[in-house]
Design an enzyme around this catalytic site. Structure first.
Site, mmCIF file in Angstrom:
data_model
loop_
_atom_site.group_PDB
_atom_site.id
_atom_site.type_symbol
_atom_site.label_atom_id
_atom_site.label_comp_id
_atom_site.label_asym_id
_atom_site.label_seq_id
_atom_site.Cartn_x
_atom_site.Cartn_y
_atom_site.Cartn_z
ATOM 1 N N LYS A 208 0.837 -1.203 0.000
ATOM 2 C CA LYS A 208 0.000 0.000 0.000
ATOM 3 C C LYS A 208 0.870 1.251 0.000
ATOM 4 O O LYS A 208 1.916 1.289 0.660
ATOM 5 C CB LYS A 208 -0.897 -0.012 1.241
ATOM 6 C CG LYS A 208 -1.827 1.185 1.379
ATOM 7 C CD LYS A 208 -2.662 1.084 2.647
ATOM 8 C CE LYS A 208 -3.623 2.247 2.806
ATOM 9 N NZ LYS A 208 -4.462 2.118 4.018
ATOM 10 N N SER B 295 -9.189 2.591 2.697
ATOM 11 C CA SER B 295 -8.159 3.267 1.933
ATOM 12 C C SER B 295 -7.192 2.316 1.227
ATOM 13 O O SER B 295 -6.387 2.742 0.401
ATOM 14 C CB SER B 295 -7.362 4.194 2.860
ATOM 15 O OG SER B 295 -6.706 3.455 3.889
ATOM 16 N N SER C 278 -10.170 -0.059 6.582
ATOM 17 C CA SER C 278 -9.410 0.166 5.354
ATOM 18 C C SER C 278 -8.810 -1.078 4.716
ATOM 19 O O SER C 278 -8.420 -1.034 3.545
ATOM 20 C CB SER C 278 -8.294 1.185 5.613
ATOM 21 O OG SER C 278 -8.841 2.445 5.920
#
Length: 614
Positions: free
Chosen positions: A166, A241, A265
């Site tokens: 990420k 996210s 997330s």
């Protein structure tokens, strides 16, 4: 002259000012005029500087994306692309199977990494889910693995396994942008702790994945990399996210990845994209080596903590990451963590019969029919396997929602958030939240009371929860949170349960831009961030044709948005959550593994099916 030209009070004019008094009044008027002129000029100057800074950052974001695109065009040159048949064979294997294939010599690490590099590049172009790419570098690392194996050297636990990262984790030679332009062109000099632990075990980071601006949306869209698309339905978001991870793994562009979770997330993208993920117990895994999209990498908000977690296709694959992150050396690197190493015995204890609670609705936002069916299906499978399943009602989820939003909004007017952007224009999905945060508390309280009076309690609560807190109010929020946590645990212990099964979310994947209205529907995930419990998502089923309507006991604007989401939602994946008490991550993952084995999820997104057919 002064008496006639200046608009002085009558009593002053009549007093026939002395020269000294005249000069005094002239000085006062000139001073006032100077102050007004100063603030007018500085305000105009501030607006001009702000707009100039916004344009600079927009251009900087554009240059970063162009740099990535140029590198994409030049990557994988001179490298033979594996045949479709061989690639599909590799892509069908789990991470554990890939590691075994490397160790046995059935497949080379170079072949495996090459397959995933070509696939990630293709999926990145189709869904815009990737950030920076390191394909050539990854293949060079894979060749070194093959040389070590051919020399008879012992391979490490994750030797040769490609993993996606990420765009928040610090990684050598990569930016950790958190979706903000100001953080571009700041490559890290070394890996952060969590990436380092995986690389030390032999894993090969090969691509970074997209996120929303500043990481606080259930979508993945920013000025640098653009908007990520869900491979199940391109008109919908893969979540956020960690949405780039969700889309890439679902489309077989990565076998295993890592994300973070402060409101769902890693779980929201797993639910939206049909993969598995685990939010770990708060403060069991180090947060060293993570970028924070505010003015500092250290957060002053300590009531609701971000947690790192693995994302993949099987529970056993997720365990590969957790074993490294919970190894003794991880706790030596971070002295602020209590050493709680991975307990393999708990994870491997498969035959123990458990008492498990479950719920279909959280009492705040009614879950869609398909989301409830996923829970029913899981309950039946576990009950048939010999476990005891009983209803469980999470206490006062509306209170948890209030606390969650009040705590995160306490700073007022999104101050830290905006400072972190350093002049970049706020993403459209944040703007309503920002405007509401600027309203005075007396007005939000009054408006909230009006909403409550007319039966719109959810809207009233959300409006009142977004205001700034004083220092004392913030401390009291901590007290209320502690009380709520203990109340939840007491309810849990009264039921004498080992775990809970809950919907993965109230809705399947939402449309792009719908997070403006539907963030409150994420109560199913951020409840366990407030509590600090470990929670993981397992994909169970797809939305059926007869489940494309949303029915709720509440009729308000949120319900109206939910109805729009459910239209044409057939075929979207639906998951469930498995939840345990803190520090029982191994038990949580073990139950996830059992659910996975009882209800295999072999569905592929339409995008992947099209690629296979071609």
């Amino acid at each position: 002259i002064f008496n006639q030209k200046l608009n002085l009070p009558d009593q002053v004019r009549e007093s026939r000012l002395s020269p000294v008094d005249t000069l005094m009044w002239l000085g006062i008027y000139l001073s006032v005029a100077a102050v007004i002129s100063y603030y007018t000029i500085t305000s105009i100057g501030s607006i001009i500087r702000s707009r100039r800074r916004s344009r600079e950052l927009k251009e900087q974001a554009k240059r970063k994306r162009e740099e990535r695109d140029q590198k994409r065009k030049s990557s994988l040159q001179g490298i033979e692309k594996p045949s479709d048949q061989l690639a599909n064979t590799i892509l069908s294997l789990t991470a554990n199977q890939l590691l075994e294939a490397i160790k046995s010599g059935k497949h080379t690490a170079e072949l495996i990494v090459t397959v995933y590099c070509f696939r990630a590049r293709q999926i990145g172009e189709l869904t815009n889910c990737v950030a920076e790419e390191f394909y050539d570098e990854a293949i060079l690392e894979a060749r070194k693995v093959d040389v070590r194996r051919s020399n008879g050297e012992q391979l490490r636990t994750l030797e040769g396994l490609p993993i996606s990262i990420k765009d928040q984790f610090y990684q050598k030679d990569a930016d950790a942008t958190c979706g903000t332009a100001v953080r571009t062109f700041r490559p890290s000099k070394e890996d952060g702790l969590l990436v380092s632990l995986l690389r030390d075990a032999g894993a090969i980071p090969f691509v970074r994945t997209n996120v929303p601006q500043s990481l606080m949306l259930p979508e993945s869209d920013n000025a640098i990399w653009g908007r990520s698309l869900n491979p199940w339905q391109l008109s919908r978001t893969p979540g956020g996210s960690s949405g780039g991870e969700g889309a890439l793994i679902a489309a077989q562009g990565s076998i295993l990845g890592i994300g973070t979770d402060i409101g769902g997330s890693v779980r929201i993208p797993a639910h939206f994209c049909g993969i598995m993920s685990l939010k770990t117990t708060a403060q069991r895994i180090s947060e060293m080596g993570l970028a924070n999209p505010e003015i500092s990498d250290f957060s002053g908000q300590q009531f609701i903590l971000s947690c790192s977690g693995p994302m993949g296709r099987t529970a056993d694959d997720l365990a590969l990451i957790l074993r490294e992150w919970m190894a003794p050396k991880a706790y030596l690197s971070d002295p602020f963590l209590a050493p709680t190493p991975w307990n393999e015995e708990v994870y491997a204890r498969k035959k123990e019969r458990l008492r498990i609670g479950y719920y279909l609705n959280d009492g705040w936002f009614d879950a869609a029919e398909g989301c409830q069916r996923a829970v029913h299906q899981t309950v039946k499978a576990l009950r048939d396997a010999g476990h005891q399943l009983i209803p469980f009602e999470p206490p006062r989820v509306s209170e948890a929602v209030r606390l969650y939003f009040r705590i995160l909004a306490s700073e007022g007017q999104m101050k830290n958030f905006l400072l972190g952007l350093d002049g970049e224009e706020l993403h459209d999905s944040y703007k309503l939240m920002y405007y509401l945060s600027r309203l005075p508390s007396w007005l939000t309280d009054s408006m909230g009371a009006i909403f409550n009076h007319f039966g719109r309690e959810r809207l009233g609560l959300l409006l009142q929860a977004g205001r700034e807190s004083t220092s004392f109010e913030y401390q009291m929020l901590g007290v209320e949170t502690a009380e709520y946590r203990w109340n939840f645990v007491e309810n849990w212990r009264k039921c004498q349960i080992d775990a809970v099964i809950a919907p993965g979310g109230a809705l399947p994947a939402i449309h792009h831009g719908a997070s403006d209205d539907l963030t409150p529907a994420l109560s199913y995930t951020f409840l366990y961030n407030l509590l600090g419990f470990p929670a993981g998502v397992v994909p169970i089923t797809l939305v059926r044709d007869d489940e494309q309507e949303y029915v709720s006991r509440i009729d308000d604007l949120l319900t109206s948005s939910a109805r729009k989401t459910m239209k044409e939602s057939a075929g979207l994946p639906l998951g469930i959550q498995v939840v345990t008490l803190p520090y029982q991550d191994e038990l949580c993952l073990r139950i996830m593994q059992e659910v996975e084995s009882l209800i295999p999820f072999h569905h592929l997104p339409p995008l992947v099916q099209d690629l296979v057919q071609k």
